[in-house]
Design a protein around this motif. Structure first.
Motif: not given
Length: 491
Positions: A1-5, A187-192, A475-486
């Motif tokens: 989300m960080k990159n997208i925001v 700042e990114g968040k995980g999947r609620g 994939q960009d979200e997974l790469n840039n959001n530290k709260a998410l992983s593969a």
């Protein structure tokens, strides 16, 4: 989300206002440097930002002719379902949705990536309004109006995100949902969880309902309290909260008049007495080929009209009687398929003026509320009331109609069939299949016979709970959001 925001935050500040063909811009040079007080210092400035959000909901992205906001997602969900047929590959747009390969790609310009960015763009810009409008100079009523619209837009976006990126609510309450943001952030968040996302949707809509009490909407593209109640009903139906669905749907439809036959046959291109919400598109701001009408209007000079025609299934066609106006707007089949249009071609969606792309996108109609109310009442065992509501709607389309079933499961099935007919092409196929736990099951044959061509759809049957049906997180979200992983990616 960080990159997208970071990319999306300025978008609401630099877009056209929804005032017909008039163009008004905020001074945004550069847009990212415009301080909030210049936009949100007054309710007038905040209104411009609100209009910008609405306009962003139908503009096209990345030179893709199948990414143009929520209606492009609606069309994708219908193409994935059972009731819309495209007989030929044509120009190729939406074929990958039709054969269930589009949403399995995680690039930014894929179906999954486009829907993710579109809805999160709306969420982020709505969050900017929600956070700042209370401090703007202006009347309290005006602040309430702007905030109520923004809360609705955030709820609407989360409703579609949670249904695209996860299975339906019931039975999946604790499954991973989507990142939940209620304020502007980088700042990114995980999947609620699914439950957490629905809780926020309900809270936003309840707050919007209160804020918009007694308010009149500025423009056809905006919403009012009745629209909020309509989305509350839609959400409650998906959650199988039958009491709330029936109540909110009934409240939402009050004051709206169902279309008569002439208006229905005129085509769904201009808001009328039945429309509760539409997005108005001026001709000089239209996206032409990258638009809903290009892909769905068989009478326009767009992709559908140039060969990628859209058909209704023979099953639905034959469920309508000869006195049903909805049957009149489908090309009757001929043995040699030599009618004015392809056999079973739908004439439901039309541009109002020949040669102009000025039109309205239908987002919510009172007829949907009748169908929600009828189904919810039937599931509550209030069969007599359900029949009365159903017949009120269908008699407006077919004066000879009488419900063929008046109780129990048969009545519910009749309501669902009428829902498929009435809301065809408006984006409900996958939502309904998910909540009903019914498979994608396409009857195959030849398109001239109102059946899917197996070589084009590829997927003829699939469980609606197959993980492969879920959209993929970009994939960009997974790469840039530290709260998410593969490991957070959908299968």
């Amino acid at each position: 989300m960080k990159n997208i925001v970071k990319k999306l935050a300025p978008l609401a500040l630099a877009v056209l206002v929804l005032t017909g063909c008039e163009k008004e811009y905020l001074d945004t040079t550069p847009a990212s440097a415009v301080p909030n007080e210049m936009v949100f210092g007054t309710t007038e400035g905040a209104t411009v930002a609100l209009n910008g959000i609405y306009r962003s909901m139908w503009t096209s992205w990345d030179s893709r002719h199948d990414l143009f906001g929520p209606k492009s997602t609606d069309l994708s969900m219908d193409m994935m379902g059972n009731d819309v047929i495209t007989p030929v590959r044509g120009y190729g747009w939406y074929v990958s949705d039709y054969n269930h390969s589009a949403y399995g790609t995680a690039t930014n310009i894929s179906r999954s990536g486009g829907s993710w960015r579109s809805y999160y763009r709306t969420i982020n810009n709505a969050n900017l309004l929600i956070q700042n409008v209370d401090g703007a100079a202006g009347t309290q009523a005006r602040k309430d109006y702007i905030k109520g619209n923004a809360l609705f837009l955030r709820a609407h976006s989360y409703f579609y995100l949670i249904n695209l990126f996860q299975h339906t609510y019931k039975g999946h309450e604790n499954a991973p949902g989507v990142p939940l943001y209620t304020e502007p952030t980088t700042e990114g968040k995980g999947r609620g969880t699914v439950q957490e996302v629905y809780n926020q949707i309900i809270a936003d809509l309840d707050a919007a309902e209160a804020l918009l009490a007694g308010q009149t909407k500025d423009h056809v593209s905006h919403i009012n309290q009745k629209t909020v109640k309509g989305l509350q009903a839609r959400v409650a139906l998906q959650m199988e909260n039958w009491e709330r669905a029936a109540t909110k749907a009934n409240e939402a439809r009050q004051g709206y008049t169902l279309m008569n036959a002439a208006t229905y046959k005129a085509g769904f291109g201009a808001a009328n007495s039945e429309w509760m919400w539409g997005l108005q598109i001026p001709n000089d701001q239209s996206t032409i080929y990258a638009s809903f009408f290009s892909h769905m209007s068989n009478t326009a000079a767009g992709y559908a009209g140039l060969g990628s025609t859209k058909l209704i299934t023979r099953e639905l066609y034959e469920k309508m009687s000869a006195t049903d106006v909805r049957k009149e707007i489908v090309q009757a089949p001929t043995a040699d398929n030599k009618g004015t249009y392809h056999n079973y071609a739908s004439l439901k969606f039309k541009l109002p003026i020949t040669g102009s792309w000025a039109a309205d996108y239908v987002m919510m109609r009172a007829s949907e509320m009748y169908l929600i109310e009828a189904e919810a009442l039937a599931r509550l065992g209030r069969d007599g009331e359900a029949v009365a509501v159903l017949e009120t709607l269908v008699k407006a389309r077919d004066p000879q109609y009488a419900a063929p079933a008046t109780s129990g499961t048969d009545l519910i099935e009749e309501i669902i069939m009428q829902r498929r007919i009435e809301l065809w092409g408006e984006g409900f196929s996958i939502l309904d299949l998910k909540r009903l736990n019914r498979p994608i099951k396409r009857i195959t044959g030849t398109a001239a016979n109102g059946e899917h061509v197996a070589a084009l759809i590829l997927v003829t049957e699939r469980s609606i709970t197959d993980p492969q049906i879920l959209y993929r997180i970009p994939q960009d979200e997974l790469n840039n959001n530290k709260a998410l992983s593969a490991g957070d990616q959908n299968p």
